[in-house]
Design an enzyme around this catalytic site. Structure first.
Site, PDB file in Angstrom:
ATOM      1  N   SER A  58     -36.601  65.718 -24.723  1.00 47.54           N
ATOM      2  CA  SER A  58     -36.214  67.091 -24.374  1.00 47.54           C
ATOM      3  C   SER A  58     -35.101  67.199 -23.345  1.00 47.54           C
ATOM      4  O   SER A  58     -34.642  68.301 -23.047  1.00 47.54           O
ATOM      5  CB  SER A  58     -37.429  67.887 -23.908  1.00 47.54           C
ATOM      6  OG  SER A  58     -38.255  68.164 -25.013  1.00 47.54           O
ATOM      7  N   LYS A  61     -32.248  69.022 -24.761  1.00 48.40           N
ATOM      8  CA  LYS A  61     -32.186  70.488 -24.824  1.00 48.40           C
ATOM      9  C   LYS A  61     -31.033  71.073 -24.016  1.00 48.40           C
ATOM     10  O   LYS A  61     -30.370  72.008 -24.446  1.00 48.40           O
ATOM     11  CB  LYS A  61     -33.511  71.100 -24.351  1.00 48.40           C
ATOM     12  CG  LYS A  61     -34.645  70.966 -25.340  1.00 48.40           C
ATOM     13  CD  LYS A  61     -35.893  71.654 -24.842  1.00 48.40           C
ATOM     14  CE  LYS A  61     -36.960  71.737 -25.922  1.00 48.40           C
ATOM     15  NZ  LYS A  61     -37.528  70.437 -26.279  1.00 48.40           N
ATOM     16  N   TYR A 168     -43.176  77.160 -24.027  1.00 48.32           N
ATOM     17  CA  TYR A 168     -42.273  76.048 -24.308  1.00 48.32           C
ATOM     18  C   TYR A 168     -42.460  75.601 -25.753  1.00 48.32           C
ATOM     19  O   TYR A 168     -43.587  75.368 -26.184  1.00 48.32           O
ATOM     20  CB  TYR A 168     -42.568  74.904 -23.344  1.00 48.32           C
ATOM     21  CG  TYR A 168     -41.600  73.755 -23.436  1.00 48.32           C
ATOM     22  CD1 TYR A 168     -40.241  73.955 -23.194  1.00 48.32           C
ATOM     23  CD2 TYR A 168     -42.034  72.479 -23.757  1.00 48.32           C
ATOM     24  CE1 TYR A 168     -39.351  72.901 -23.267  1.00 48.32           C
ATOM     25  CE2 TYR A 168     -41.151  71.416 -23.819  1.00 48.32           C
ATOM     26  CZ  TYR A 168     -39.805  71.637 -23.584  1.00 48.32           C
ATOM     27  OH  TYR A 168     -38.918  70.590 -23.664  1.00 48.32           O
TER      28      TYR A 168
END
Length: 384
Positions: A58, A61, A168
């Site tokens: 992540s 991201k 999330y």
């Protein structure tokens, strides 16, 4: 300075808190610390280094978010527009509103989710490892989780109406599709042309280059005897889409260039990837009165422990923001995030430094690893 930080890393490896660890930090002038401890793979003699390739999961991201913000600056993307303007298939996504036995009950969302809600994780989309409902939905519909690399993951429902909660989830995978629609190119090309290429991040990509196999650390897990072993887990190398949420491989030395660009207000090494005003927005609360949850229980203990951020956190554009100074550590309104296989980064504009710490193992955020991350950050700040 470096000896005290080196000891923090080595002590954690010796104690078995992590299989191995690399760490790096920079200020506005350049790298101020780099170090590593432990083997690249459990049981091997090959050392882990700041040039080792990690699945940064992540931490992808913020790179994908920067690619979206570049499209905003070009005028090809409107953050306030409905996602369906760019990805018509998003109009089919419904809200999971409960269960009739093992059958999911779905309804239309109360409003159309916007692109900005993808950037801020307020669209209602979730992840299985932090949602019992998504674990159940995936089982009931025989849908694999997002790590499968299959486009079927985009059929997953919302867990709440858009704009009502911070949840999330797979928002940045959808955002990657939006970037592709806005830019007219694939996400890997948009990121290479707009970010990794200009910043000289030649060790960062969505697929393992042939030459990287030997320089990549495996995903470790603890065996029955409590010792670290290679899990054999690997990301799909021929996915149906490039995952803006988790797909990148990188090295500590490579990713710090991206962190330095954020620290530099969008500029690093004489190259500007974003305007200062855009970066300022990334480090500003973008979720209003909503809060980043103080604690998120796990729905999949093999993937993650409970995530305890504590109170007083907000979300910017792609970044977790602490609204208070953390004593002996980062100052208020630093931007940070992490990857599921235990990589973490932060950018502290007030102090003028950025740092990151890397390992590759599961599950995410065990207490002893969190202690290491805090000890690293404290030792770094103490040395400034």
């Amino acid at each position: 300075m470096s000896s005290s930080i080196d000891k923090v890393l080595q002590d954690a490896v010796d104690a078995g808190a992590v299989p191995s660890v690399a760490a790096i930090a920079a200020d506005r002038n350049g790298v101020i610390y780099e170090g590593a401890a432990g083997p690249k793979a459990a049981g091997s003699d090959d050392p882990l280094t700041v040039d080792t390739h990690f699945r940064i999961m992540s931490m992808t991201k913020m790179v994908a978010t920067a690619a979206a913000l570049q499209q905003v600056e070009k005028g090809t993307l409107d953050l306030d527009a409905p996602i369906a303007d760019y990805c018509p298939e998003f109009a089919d996504v419904q809200v999971l509103d409960g269960w009739d036995g093992d059958t999911p009950r779905l309804r239309a969302p109360a409003s159309q989710a916007t692109v900005k809600q993808l950037v801020t994780h307020t669209s209602g989309l979730g992840y299985w490892f932090w949602s019992e409902d998504l674990v159940k939905w995936e089982a009931a519909t025989s849908t694999p989780n997002v790590l499968s690399g299959s486009n079927v993951v985009f059929t997953a429902p919302l867990l709440a109406d858009p704009g009502t909660q911070y949840i999330y989830g797979i928002n940045t995978d959808w955002l990657g599709k939006v970037v592709e629609a806005a830019s007219g190119t694939t996400l890997d090309v948009a990121i290479k042309d707009g970010i990794t290429g200009p910043l000289g991040m030649n060790e960062t990509a969505f697929a393992l280059n042939e030459g990287w196999k030997d320089s990549t650390t495996p995903v470790h897990v603890k065996g029955e005897d409590g010792k670290w072993i290679d899990s054999g887990i690997e990301l799909n190398q021929t996915p149906e889409y490039w995952a803006g949420g988790h797909g990148l491989y990188s090295t500590p030395r490579d990713y710090i260039k991206f962190q330095q660009a954020l620290l530099g207000g969008g500029e690093f090494g004489g190259v500007r990837i974003l305007q200062q005003a855009t970066v300022d927005q990334a480090f500003t609360n973008q979720i209003g009165d909503l809060d980043f949850p103080a604690a998120i229980p796990t729905a999949d203990p093999a993937s993650t422990h409970e995530f305890n951020a504590g109170p007083g956190y907000k979300w910017g554009l792609g970044l977790l923001l602490n609204t208070q100074d953390v004593p002996g550590m980062r100052r208020a309104y630093s931007g940070a995030w992490a990857g599921l296989c235990n990589t973490h980064f932060w950018v502290d504009p007030t102090t003028g430094i950025c740092g990151s710490i890397y390992s590759n193992f599961l599950p995410f955020v065990p207490p002893e690893a969190l202690e290491l991350y805090a000890n690293y950050e404290k030792a770094l700040y103490a040395s400034l």
